[in-house]
Design a protein around this motif. Structure first.
Motif, PDB file in Angstrom:
ATOM      1  N   VAL A 152     -13.724 -42.129  12.161  1.00 38.07           N
ATOM      2  CA  VAL A 152     -13.968 -40.685  12.089  1.00 38.07           C
ATOM      3  C   VAL A 152     -12.746 -39.949  12.627  1.00 38.07           C
ATOM      4  N   GLU A 153     -12.257 -38.962  11.879  1.00 39.36           N
ATOM      5  CA  GLU A 153     -11.194 -38.110  12.406  1.00 39.36           C
ATOM      6  C   GLU A 153     -11.631 -36.649  12.345  1.00 39.36           C
ATOM      7  N   LEU A 154     -11.421 -35.948  13.440  1.00 38.37           N
ATOM      8  CA  LEU A 154     -11.722 -34.518  13.510  1.00 38.37           C
ATOM      9  C   LEU A 154     -10.439 -33.738  13.233  1.00 38.37           C
ATOM     10  N   GLY A 155     -10.441 -32.900  12.205  1.00 40.03           N
ATOM     11  CA  GLY A 155      -9.265 -32.103  11.882  1.00 40.03           C
ATOM     12  C   GLY A 155      -8.088 -32.946  11.439  1.00 40.03           C
ATOM     13  N   PRO A 156      -8.156 -33.575  10.274  1.00 37.42           N
ATOM     14  CA  PRO A 156      -7.108 -34.522   9.848  1.00 37.42           C
ATOM     15  C   PRO A 156      -5.785 -33.896   9.383  1.00 37.42           C
ATOM     16  N   GLY A 157      -5.699 -32.569   9.356  1.00 38.14           N
ATOM     17  CA  GLY A 157      -4.436 -31.943   8.950  1.00 38.14           C
ATOM     18  C   GLY A 157      -4.059 -32.298   7.523  1.00 38.14           C
ATOM     19  N   ARG A 158      -2.849 -32.795   7.346  1.00 41.06           N
ATOM     20  CA  ARG A 158      -2.384 -33.230   6.025  1.00 41.06           C
ATOM     21  C   ARG A 158      -2.952 -34.585   5.614  1.00 41.06           C
ATOM     22  N   GLY A 159      -3.496 -35.316   6.576  1.00 44.47           N
ATOM     23  CA  GLY A 159      -3.965 -36.671   6.295  1.00 44.47           C
ATOM     24  C   GLY A 159      -2.940 -37.734   6.632  1.00 44.47           C
ATOM     25  N   THR A 160      -1.856 -37.352   7.300  1.00 41.07           N
ATOM     26  CA  THR A 160      -0.790 -38.299   7.629  1.00 41.07           C
ATOM     27  C   THR A 160      -1.269 -39.367   8.600  1.00 41.07           C
ATOM     28  N   LEU A 161      -1.975 -38.958   9.654  1.00 37.49           N
ATOM     29  CA  LEU A 161      -2.427 -39.921  10.660  1.00 37.49           C
ATOM     30  C   LEU A 161      -3.432 -40.904  10.076  1.00 37.49           C
ATOM     31  N   ILE A 162      -4.430 -40.419   9.350  1.00 37.77           N
ATOM     32  CA  ILE A 162      -5.446 -41.325   8.797  1.00 37.77           C
ATOM     33  C   ILE A 162      -4.828 -42.262   7.764  1.00 37.77           C
ATOM     34  N   ARG A 163      -3.849 -41.778   7.018  1.00 36.97           N
ATOM     35  CA  ARG A 163      -3.145 -42.641   6.040  1.00 36.97           C
ATOM     36  C   ARG A 163      -2.416 -43.775   6.756  1.00 36.97           C
ATOM     37  N   ASP A 164      -1.710 -43.436   7.841  1.00 31.55           N
ATOM     38  CA  ASP A 164      -0.968 -44.458   8.574  1.00 31.55           C
ATOM     39  C   ASP A 164      -1.895 -45.407   9.319  1.00 31.55           C
ATOM     40  N   LEU A 165      -3.027 -44.892   9.801  1.00 33.40           N
ATOM     41  CA  LEU A 165      -4.008 -45.776  10.443  1.00 33.40           C
ATOM     42  C   LEU A 165      -4.562 -46.787   9.435  1.00 33.40           C
ATOM     43  N   LEU A 166      -4.780 -46.341   8.220  1.00 27.83           N
ATOM     44  CA  LEU A 166      -5.243 -47.251   7.168  1.00 27.83           C
ATOM     45  C   LEU A 166      -4.226 -48.358   6.918  1.00 27.83           C
ATOM     46  N   ARG A 167      -2.967 -47.994   6.953  1.00 24.13           N
ATOM     47  CA  ARG A 167      -1.895 -48.982   6.755  1.00 24.13           C
ATOM     48  C   ARG A 167      -1.920 -50.036   7.872  1.00 24.13           C
TER      49      ARG A 167
END
Length: 457
Positions: A152-167
């Protein structure tokens, strides 16, 4: 002669054919002599007149600027109308309107992140940031038994952090059966996030679903978007909030004759070019100033209090206690010592928050002392931190990761890697300004005494 020319270039054939002339040995010989005099390069590239896009770019830029100016003007009028109808409004109401109004809200209609926006975040600066956050989440999750989880991410912005976490999760071969749940109020930003992590997404417009968009990553992981954290399913969760709480509405309170009163926003009767609004102190106590209960150690006579932040942390604490999971908050903030941090940023510079509402980001430092108190008051969770970002990243072996990246990086990229990591860890920059704060179910207290939380030692 003809054989030699063919080996050098065949552009001569093209030129002659375009002019609809018969190819002869004599013509080729003349072309070959020209090539010897002027060089092959002159004949190897046909001059092409490129279209001039400068005017079109200027027009589009002007259209975008005009649209933004109109949204700002409309929002300005709405705020004035609200104040005229009900009287001065709280700073919290002002922030809520300016940041999330459906039509003119700052976050609702455009990409505000990165070097071209108004501010830049840690994941945009260096891949090391998300890699170390991802490793921290995995390490703590492994220590709890590698239970089935949702991210779960609150306020993902551009999605950069969640994309890198997936990596990171993919690199460590985590079972892709988990799901991703993003809490994002902006339709524009949710679309941007979907483009970054999904191969396709669909908007959901019905009264049955709690989520308003769903998608799927290329590896088959399901992704859902929600307006509110309360709508996210109740399961074991790894919850991350990076630069989320600083954007939540705050109330500015001031002690006046032993009573907490509230700083409000009113229309300035002496309208100037700088601002059409002003701060005023409430004559009597407001509902929030009556509700607010200062901590026993409180010595400030003016402060900022986020009722919304308290509410969300209380919900998160209850969920972690009942459903299990881990929470990680990353934000700039203090430990109950600052008084006035409400401000605006526009094009990476400070901006008067009362000028041109909707054109700049509004923010206030997170009060981690209040957050820690709220999280732990019912003994549902235990917390660690806040700890400075630079210390956390270094304890997570960020220096080692940097050295490994430098060994495989091109010379031109090495300086970027070094400067990016320095910005993240330097105590005078983001390394000292940003804090990490973790939350675990209280039942794990003894377990975490035996196996201390990484990065917070």
């Amino acid at each position: 002669m003809i054989t030699a020319f063919k080996h050098m270039t065949d552009v001569g054939y093209v030129c002659i054919i375009e002019e609809k002339k018969k190819v002869t040995a004599n013509m080729l010989e003349k072309i070959f002599k020209c090539i010897l005099r002027h060089g092959i390069r002159k004949f190897s590239y046909k001059s092409v007149k490129r279209p001039d896009f400068s005017q079109e770019i200027k027009q589009k830029t002007k259209v975008i600027a005009d649209e933004e100016a109109k949204r700002t003007t409309d929002l300005n009028k709405q705020l004035k109308a609200k104040i005229l109808a009900t009287g001065p409004i709280t700073v919290a109401d002002y922030m809520r309107e300016v940041l999330t109004h459906p039509q003119g809200g700052y976050y609702m209609c455009k990409d505000v992140f990165g070097r071209e926006g108004d501010f830049i975040t840690s994941p945009e600066i260096s891949q090391i940031f998300a890699e170390l956050v991802g490793i921290w989440l995995l390490t703590e999750w492994y220590k709890l038994g590698s239970l089935e989880f949702q991210l779960v991410e609150l306020g993902p912005g551009r999605g950069t952090l969640i994309r890198d976490l997936l990596r990171v999760l993919t690199h460590f071969k985590v079972d892709p059966q988990f799901s991703i749940h993003l809490v994002e109020i902006s339709p524009y930003l949710s679309n941007l996030q979907a483009e970054r992590i999904c191969h396709g997404s669909t908007s959901i417009d019905d009264n049955k679903s709690r989520f308003y968009r769903k998608g799927e990553t290329p590896s088959g992981i399901k992704v859902f978007w929600y307006k509110h954290f309360e709508d996210v399913p109740r399961n074991f969760s790894l919850v991350i909030a990076h630069e989320f709480f600083d954007a939540l509405p705050i109330h500015k309170l001031q002690l006046d004759k032993n009573l907490w009163k509230e700083v409000l926003i009113d229309i300035d009767p002496n309208v100037s070019e700088k601002s059409e609004f002003r701060f005023v102190l409430s004559r009597e106590q407001t509902p929030v100033s009556k509700f607010y209960q200062p901590l026993k150690s409180e010595t400030r006579i003016s402060l900022e209090y986020s009722l919304e932040s308290d509410r969300l942390i209380s919900i998160l604490a209850k969920r972690l206690q009942e459903d299990g999971g881990i929470g990680l908050v990353i934000d700039y903030g203090h430990f109950g010592d600052k008084t006035d941090t409400f401000r605006a940023f526009r094009k990476h510079t400070l901006h008067n928050p009362l000028v041109d509402p909707g054109s700049a980001d509004l923010t206030a430092d997170v009060d981690f002392r209040q957050m820690k108190h709220t999280a732990e008051k019912n003994n549902e969770v235990i917390t660690f931190g806040p700890i400075k970002q630079g210390i956390f990243l270094q304890q997570m072996q960020g220096d080692v990761r940097l050295e490994r990246l430098l060994k495989s990086a091109l010379p031109d990229n090495q300086s970027l890697l070094k400067s990016g990591y320095e910005m993240l860890t330097d105590p005078k920059q983001m390394g000292g300004r940003y804090k990490f704060f973790s939350i675990f179910p209280a039942i794990l207290k003894e377990h975490l005494n035996k196996f201390p939380v990484n990065g917070f030692r």
